[in-house]
Design a protein around this motif. Structure first.
Motif, short mmCIF file in Angstrom:
data_model
loop_
_atom_site.label_atom_id
_atom_site.label_comp_id
_atom_site.label_asym_id
_atom_site.label_seq_id
_atom_site.Cartn_x
_atom_site.Cartn_y
_atom_site.Cartn_z
N GLY A 9 40.80 -11.54 43.59
CA GLY A 9 39.60 -10.87 43.09
C GLY A 9 38.36 -11.75 43.03
N ASP A 10 38.29 -12.81 43.87
CA ASP A 10 37.01 -13.50 43.96
C ASP A 10 36.13 -12.78 44.98
N LEU A 11 34.88 -13.23 45.11
CA LEU A 11 33.92 -12.46 45.92
C LEU A 11 34.36 -12.39 47.39
N GLU A 44 43.50 -10.48 47.67
CA GLU A 44 43.88 -11.90 47.64
C GLU A 44 42.96 -12.69 48.58
N CYS A 45 42.53 -13.86 48.12
CA CYS A 45 41.70 -14.74 48.95
C CYS A 45 42.57 -15.84 49.55
N ASN A 46 42.15 -16.38 50.68
CA ASN A 46 42.87 -17.50 51.30
C ASN A 46 42.94 -18.72 50.38
N CYS A 47 42.03 -18.80 49.40
CA CYS A 47 42.02 -19.96 48.49
C CYS A 47 43.09 -19.82 47.42
N GLY A 48 43.76 -18.66 47.36
CA GLY A 48 44.82 -18.49 46.38
C GLY A 48 44.41 -17.65 45.17
N LEU A 81 30.05 -19.75 46.46
CA LEU A 81 29.99 -18.46 45.78
C LEU A 81 31.18 -17.57 46.09
N GLY A 82 31.81 -17.80 47.24
CA GLY A 82 32.92 -16.94 47.66
C GLY A 82 34.10 -16.98 46.70
N HIS A 83 34.22 -18.02 45.93
CA HIS A 83 35.42 -18.16 45.09
C HIS A 83 35.14 -17.93 43.62
N VAL A 84 34.00 -17.29 43.35
CA VAL A 84 33.69 -16.88 41.98
C VAL A 84 34.39 -15.54 41.72
ZN LIG Z 1 38.63 -17.59 47.27
#
Ligand SMILES: [Zn+2]
Length: 339
Positions: A195-197, A188-192, A169-172
């Protein structure tokens, strides 16, 4: 007596639980044994077996009375428990790459083993505390920690997905631009992703996005004087709980981000319940209820039929993984899927 075991393999410890057919847990709190994942599969699996025997003995259960075992580990792994061939932070030994940890443990113990990743195991535990292991309800759980974990239980079953990424869910992505007070922020998320959760709702988000954004707007704030965002981020929860205006603002934004996400889930699944837990909510009851209210305020207006969707606090963080893994094994054992 027939019982089912739950085994939660984490980075530094293995946590065990035992549950009987009446869905009663035979171990109260944590029952831990050191994890030796760094030393590779062989040593690690033997260590799990040793710890399970100790846990059984402590609970006056014979090892032979354990009819099935539920295992959970951090991902990435396939839905069936095949660890990623690219490796992961928790399974760095080269022999783990592409290792079938579920089958490996089943062979080691001579018992059927079910597998969940740790986020989904936690979500199943949260679901169980409200609906039990028999129901056909649907719930969405979010666990806010360093990152953001959780899972989706659909009609009573964990959504694992085609490649094991169900419930990530974190990357939605969420429409964070509609949250008041963070104009100009680019989370920014570590996944790249942007604005994901997780980029808005995690300890990492506080360090990487919120403190750099908000501190200049609160000149002279104590957290700014620390000069160490990593350390400062860890203090935000406690200060927010005490009523600090800047830190409350950070948690308000996080709650509203969750509200936007839950709205997406309500429209996707029309679930029976939403759950939220994790380190972020290890606070006073007053703060917890304020946070749940803010989540609701952050949700766009719901249909009249759905507006009463309950939002629960998830219980019992430390044992959630082992207990969720045990519930999965219990469900599968009942359905005959673990024979
Ligand atoms: Zn993410």
């Amino acid at each position: 007596m027939q019982v089912v075991a739950g085994v939660d393999l984490g980075g530094t410890a293995v946590n065990y639980t035992l549950v009987n057919r009446e869905e009663q847990f035979l171990i109260e709190g944590l029952c831990e044994h050191p994890a030796l994942a760094k030393q590779g599969p062989e040593v690690c699996l033997r260590q799990i077996e040793d710890g399970l025997k100790i846990a059984a003995e402590k609970s006056d259960v014979l090892f032979s009375e354990i009819v099935a075992v539920g295992l959970d580990t951090p991902g990435p792994a396939s839905a069936a428990g095949l660890l990623s061939a690219k490796g992961s932070t928790n399974f760095v030994h080269p022999k783990w790459a592409g290792f079938d940890i579920r089958e490996g443990l089943a062979q080691r113990l001579g018992k059927p083993v079910s597998y969940l990743n740790d986020g989904n195991a936690g979500a199943l535990w949260g679901h169980f505390t409200i609906f039990g292991a028999h129901g056909k309800e649907t719930s969405v759980s979010v666990v806010i920690g360093t990152g953001l974990g959780g899972g989706v239980i659909l009609d009573g079953n964990v959504v694992k997905g085609r490649k094991g990424f169900g419930g990530e869910l974190g990357h939605v992505l969420i429409p964070y631009q509609s949250i008041v007070g963070i104009g100009g922020l680019t989370p920014e998320c570590n996944c790249g992703r942007t604005g994901d959760l997780e980029s808005l709702c995690s300890l990492t988000a506080i360090e990487k996005s919120f403190l750099p954004f908000f501190l200049p707007r609160y000149p002279g704030h104590d957290l700014g004087k620390l000069g160490d965002l990593h350390h400062a981020a860890k203090l935000v929860r406690g200060l927010a709980d005490k009523g600090d205006v800047l830190c409350r603002e950070i948690f308000r934004v996080q709650a509203h981000a969750l509200g936007l996400f839950f709205d997406e889930m309500v429209n996707t699944f029309d679930p029976d319940a939403l759950l939220v837990g994790g380190g972020a909510l290890e606070t006073s009851p007053e703060f917890q209820s304020w946070f749940l209210e803010e989540i609701r305020k952050g949700m766009p207006t719901q249909r009249e039929e759905q507006a009463d969707i309950p939002i629960y606090l998830m219980p019992n963080g430390d044992t959630a993984g082992a207990r969720g893994a045990a519930i999965e094994a219990l469900k599968l054992a009942r359905q005959g899927g673990l024979a």
